[in-house]
Design an enzyme around this catalytic site. Structure first.
Site, PDB file in Angstrom:
ATOM      1  N   THR A 124      36.190  49.257  34.748  1.00 14.88           N
ATOM      2  CA  THR A 124      34.839  49.373  35.329  1.00 14.88           C
ATOM      3  C   THR A 124      34.803  48.934  36.788  1.00 14.88           C
ATOM      4  OG1 THR A 124      34.242  47.114  34.721  1.00 14.88           O
ATOM      5  CG2 THR A 124      33.831  48.834  33.078  1.00 14.88           C
TER       6      THR A 124
ATOM      7  N   ARG B  29      38.565  41.306  38.275  1.00 15.65           N
ATOM      8  CA  ARG B  29      37.932  42.620  38.315  1.00 15.65           C
ATOM      9  C   ARG B  29      38.429  43.426  37.135  1.00 15.65           C
ATOM     10  NH1 ARG B  29      38.421  46.750  43.296  1.00 15.65           N
ATOM     11  NH2 ARG B  29      40.513  46.920  42.463  1.00 15.65           N
TER      12      ARG B  29
ATOM     13  N   ASP C   9      47.854  44.514  45.936  1.00 12.10           N
ATOM     14  CA  ASP C   9      47.134  43.510  45.145  1.00 12.10           C
ATOM     15  C   ASP C   9      47.433  42.124  45.722  1.00 12.10           C
ATOM     16  OD1 ASP C   9      46.669  41.490  43.080  1.00 12.10           O
ATOM     17  OD2 ASP C   9      46.142  43.203  41.831  1.00 12.10           O
TER      18      ASP C   9
ATOM     19  N   ASP D 269      48.691  39.331  43.243  1.00  7.94           N
ATOM     20  CA  ASP D 269      50.078  39.560  42.815  1.00  7.94           C
ATOM     21  C   ASP D 269      51.060  39.270  43.946  1.00  7.94           C
ATOM     22  OD1 ASP D 269      49.377  40.235  40.253  1.00  7.94           O
ATOM     23  OD2 ASP D 269      49.370  42.394  40.613  1.00  7.94           O
TER      24      ASP D 269
END
Ligand SMILES: O=P(O)(O)OC[C@H]1O[C@H](OP(=O)(O)OP(=O)(O)O)[C@H](O)[C@@H]1O
Ligand SMILES: O=c1cc[nH]c(=O)[nH]1
Ligand SMILES: [Mg+2]
Length: 208
Positions: free
Chosen positions: A107, A103, A199, A202
């Site tokens: 944006t 991603r 995340d 991660d």
């Protein structure tokens, strides 16, 4: 909003542990693996059965077995990898395709960098897997790719969803059933699910 929330107590308990900021990568991976297996049990409820004759040590009998539907599992790299083994433990004959998307942090749009699917895409029922359904862009793009390659039966299985992501997938792919363990509150300004779990990639791979 069309979504199936899998609210089994074991899944909800493990999801709470996985959300905890104190949970490190090893435990995070183990919990995600266990939850994925439990969720796979739910999403395979509608698999067709056929009757076959089995001989027990005592007598012959008519027994039910899976009707041999071909299945495919498609993790969205990277974080989706954390859900593969849990599913394969229940459906060992499934073929695994990989779609690589990240991603764009500005944006929030998905950028494709890898795709490798089984050759007989049109003959398989697919489950797209990714722990996080945030804006929905990555999942919708993966489903686009699968459909472009000929897939007709697709489910989406994630761990935590934002309402925005469910609505986007519902809108772009009304034929795709969405399964999740939780629909959280909203997306923050960085596109993270609140409260979410941070995340996922991660936390699985220890990259932050
Ligand atoms: O619904 P969306 O708004 O598209 O966001 C969700 C995506 O973001 C995360 O991946 P990320 O891009 O961080 O890549 P990674 O798994 O390699 O860390 C997550 O695993 C999803 O694939
Ligand atoms: O909350 C989020 C949103 C996107 N991707 C993640 O890993 N977590
Ligand atoms: Mg990530």
């Amino acid at each position: 909003m069309q979504v199936k929330i899998i609210d089994h107590p074991l899944i909800q308990h493990k999801l709470s542990l996985i959300r905890d900021i104190k949970t490190g990568p090893k435990e995070f991976r183990e919990l995600l693996d266990e939850i994925s297996m439990l969720m796979a049990y739910e999403i395979t409820r509608d698999l067709p059965l056929e009757t076959t004759e089995i001989e027990t040590p005592v007598a012959k009998c008519q027994c039910k077995m899976l009707a041999g539907k071909k299945m495919g599992v498609v993790p969205i790299l990277r974080a989706g990898l954390g859900m593969v083994n849990g599913i394969l433990r229940l459906i060992p004959a499934a073929k695994v395709g990989h779609v690589g998307l990240y991603r764009d942090p500005k944006t929030l749009l998905p950028v494709e960098y890898y795709c490798k699917l089984p050759p007989d895409v049109a003959e398989r029922d697919f489950v797209v897997i990714d722990p996080m359904l945030a804006t929905g862009g990555s999942s919708a793009a993966t489903i686009d790719i699968l459909k472009r390659e000929g897939a007709r039966h697709i489910k989406l299985m994630c761990l935590v969803a934002a309402p925005e992501g469910v609505l986007l997938v519902n809108k772009q792919h009304p034929d795709v059933e969405v399964y999740t363990a939780a629909v959280d509150e909203y997306l923050n300004d960085h596109g993270y699910i609140v409260p979410g779990l941070g995340d996922a990639g991660d936390r699985i791979f220890g990259t932050k």
